[in-house]
Design a protein around this motif. Structure first.
Motif, PDB file in Angstrom:
ATOM      1  N   SER A 214      47.795  20.327  18.193  1.00 25.12           N
ATOM      2  CA  SER A 214      47.892  18.951  18.679  1.00 25.12           C
ATOM      3  C   SER A 214      47.433  18.863  20.129  1.00 25.12           C
ATOM      4  O   SER A 214      47.280  19.895  20.804  1.00 25.12           O
ATOM      5  N   PRO A 215      47.217  17.649  20.643  1.00 22.92           N
ATOM      6  CA  PRO A 215      46.882  17.525  22.069  1.00 22.92           C
ATOM      7  C   PRO A 215      47.898  18.204  22.977  1.00 22.92           C
ATOM      8  O   PRO A 215      47.525  18.822  23.976  1.00 22.92           O
ATOM      9  N   MET A 216      49.210  18.124  22.628  1.00 21.66           N
ATOM     10  CA  MET A 216      50.217  18.769  23.461  1.00 21.66           C
ATOM     11  C   MET A 216      50.066  20.278  23.430  1.00 21.66           C
ATOM     12  O   MET A 216      50.190  20.954  24.454  1.00 21.66           O
ATOM     13  N   VAL A 217      49.805  20.851  22.243  1.00 24.41           N
ATOM     14  CA  VAL A 217      49.620  22.298  22.135  1.00 24.41           C
ATOM     15  C   VAL A 217      48.408  22.740  22.958  1.00 24.41           C
ATOM     16  O   VAL A 217      48.465  23.728  23.702  1.00 24.41           O
ATOM     17  N   HIS A 218      47.313  21.999  22.889  1.00 23.13           N
ATOM     18  CA  HIS A 218      46.128  22.331  23.689  1.00 23.13           C
ATOM     19  C   HIS A 218      46.456  22.283  25.177  1.00 23.13           C
ATOM     20  O   HIS A 218      46.076  23.184  25.944  1.00 23.13           O
ATOM     21  N   TYR A 219      47.156  21.242  25.590  1.00 24.63           N
ATOM     22  CA  TYR A 219      47.476  21.041  27.001  1.00 24.63           C
ATOM     23  C   TYR A 219      48.377  22.156  27.521  1.00 24.63           C
ATOM     24  O   TYR A 219      48.130  22.739  28.582  1.00 24.63           O
ATOM     25  N   LYS A 220      49.418  22.486  26.752  1.00 23.05           N
ATOM     26  CA  LYS A 220      50.372  23.491  27.209  1.00 23.05           C
ATOM     27  C   LYS A 220      49.833  24.901  27.055  1.00 23.05           C
ATOM     28  O   LYS A 220      50.176  25.789  27.838  1.00 23.05           O
ATOM     29  N   ALA A 221      48.984  25.131  26.075  1.00 22.09           N
ATOM     30  CA  ALA A 221      48.380  26.458  25.940  1.00 22.09           C
ATOM     31  C   ALA A 221      47.561  26.798  27.183  1.00 22.09           C
ATOM     32  O   ALA A 221      47.518  27.954  27.617  1.00 22.09           O
ATOM     33  N   LYS A 222      46.939  25.782  27.761  1.00 21.14           N
ATOM     34  CA  LYS A 222      46.123  26.016  28.960  1.00 21.14           C
ATOM     35  C   LYS A 222      46.979  26.541  30.107  1.00 21.14           C
ATOM     36  O   LYS A 222      46.600  27.508  30.787  1.00 21.14           O
ATOM     37  N   SER A 223      48.136  25.937  30.331  1.00 18.48           N
ATOM     38  CA  SER A 223      48.997  26.410  31.419  1.00 18.48           C
ATOM     39  C   SER A 223      49.654  27.744  31.069  1.00 18.48           C
ATOM     40  O   SER A 223      49.903  28.568  31.954  1.00 18.48           O
ATOM     41  N   LEU A 224      49.895  27.984  29.788  1.00 18.85           N
ATOM     42  CA  LEU A 224      50.518  29.244  29.382  1.00 18.85           C
ATOM     43  C   LEU A 224      49.547  30.423  29.477  1.00 18.85           C
ATOM     44  O   LEU A 224      49.987  31.571  29.496  1.00 18.85           O
ATOM     45  N   GLU A 225      48.258  30.168  29.525  1.00 17.15           N
ATOM     46  CA  GLU A 225      47.300  31.270  29.688  1.00 17.15           C
ATOM     47  C   GLU A 225      47.654  32.120  30.896  1.00 17.15           C
ATOM     48  O   GLU A 225      47.517  33.349  30.873  1.00 17.15           O
ATOM     49  N   THR A 226      48.108  31.481  31.956  1.00 18.75           N
ATOM     50  CA  THR A 226      48.508  32.193  33.171  1.00 18.75           C
ATOM     51  C   THR A 226      50.009  32.137  33.392  1.00 18.75           C
ATOM     52  O   THR A 226      50.486  32.459  34.468  1.00 18.75           O
TER      53      THR A 226
END
Length: 305
Positions: A214-226
């Protein structure tokens, strides 16, 4: 007509400050008030006219409130001077996430005072508020919504009119319930993958490119990368919203098992000192419950071995 409307904004916090300055940047005549003089100064730097008192901001065609919780809304609008300072026939646009109960109280008080009351909670976070990519759900008098709409289009990308009463409140709580439960699920899913020896980036890629991306998963995955847990919306704020959600559900005589369990997850995070961390922090709690420390992304890409 809309271009000549004068606006007042009360509450220049995480959301109120960027939204009010965006409206000023769009050429709107807007005055802002907050108890914190530094926030007023920041708003003034963004083009908002400083209001010396709440009453100065309230004497406008459309008056917005952006307040942290039910208690603050009651203090300003029900026990405080807001309604009496507003012009009869003016529009009050309440943008906060508050309970349907106090919103209904305010609606009744506004009607007695001759004020047109719109419930207009915004969806999105402070990180995007300045971009105009928020959405808003609105309920209240239809004619007031029609007047408000051109202003709403200056700071939101989508606006949905839902009815004449508390429909917008229930819409916002429903959305936030989905976000909270999704964050808890995402954290547990990531830790399960870690237990299966997936690399940190690999599980994030799997989630974002799967049916659950989902858009939320995409958004939060980006911050979780680091593993960036700097708050866009904190665990403490999410716990507050979950209290509203569970309360609204119980008032409607429905069971709220997922909401209640998710509230306990955020309560545990607050108890562990993560109250001000971003609401995606359930991954940290899931790691702790699974006996895992934080992955060393530099050395092993998050793998256990």
């Amino acid at each position: 007509m809309a271009d000549t409307l004068t606006l007042g904004w009360i509450g220049l916090g995480k959301m109120g400050l960027p939204i009010s300055t965006r409206l000023a940047g769009a050429g709107r005549d807007i005055a802002g008030f907050d108890r914190d003089q530094e926030r007023i100064a920041e708003a003034a730097a963004g083009g908002v006219t400083p209001a010396a008192t709440l009453e100065d901001a309230a004497g406008r065609d459309i008056v917005f409130t952006s307040l942290p919780d039910d208690k603050a809304l009651r203090a300003v609008a029900l026990d405080g001077p807001l309604l009496s300072a507003m012009r009869k026939g003016a529009i009050l646009v309440e943008t906060s996430t508050v309970s349907p109960g106090i919103s209904a109280e305010l609606g009744a008080a506004a009607e007695r005072a001759g004020i047109l009351y719109l419930r207009a909670p915004v969806s999105g976070n402070a990180a995007i508020a300045h971009t105009g990519n928020l959405t808003c759900f609105v309920s209240g008098p239809r004619a007031a919504f029609d007047t408000f709409l051109p202003v709403a289009q200056d700071f939101t990308r989508a606006q949905k009119y839902l009815g004449t009463q508390e429909e917008a409140r229930y819409a916002k709580l429903s959305v936030n319930l989905m976000i909270a439960v999704s964050a808890a699920m995402m954290g547990e899913s990531i830790v399960l993958a870690r237990k299966g020896n997936l690399a940190w980036q690999d599980i994030l890629d799997v989630l974002t490119n799967s049916a659950v991306g989902s858009p939320m998963v995409h958004y939060k995955a980006k911050s979780l990368e680091t593993r960036d847990f700097n708050s866009t919306f904190s665990c403490r704020q999410m716990a507050k919203d979950l209290d509203l959600i569970v309360g609204a559900g119980h008032a409607a005589e429905m069971a709220m098992p997922l909401a209640t369990l998710t509230r306990e997850i955020y309560g545990a995070l607050i108890g562990r000192g993560d109250g001000e961390a971003d609401f995606i922090a359930p991954v940290r709690l899931a790691e702790w419950l699974a006996g895992l420390g934080e992955p060393d992304l530099d050395k092993n890409d998050g793998r256990l071995a």
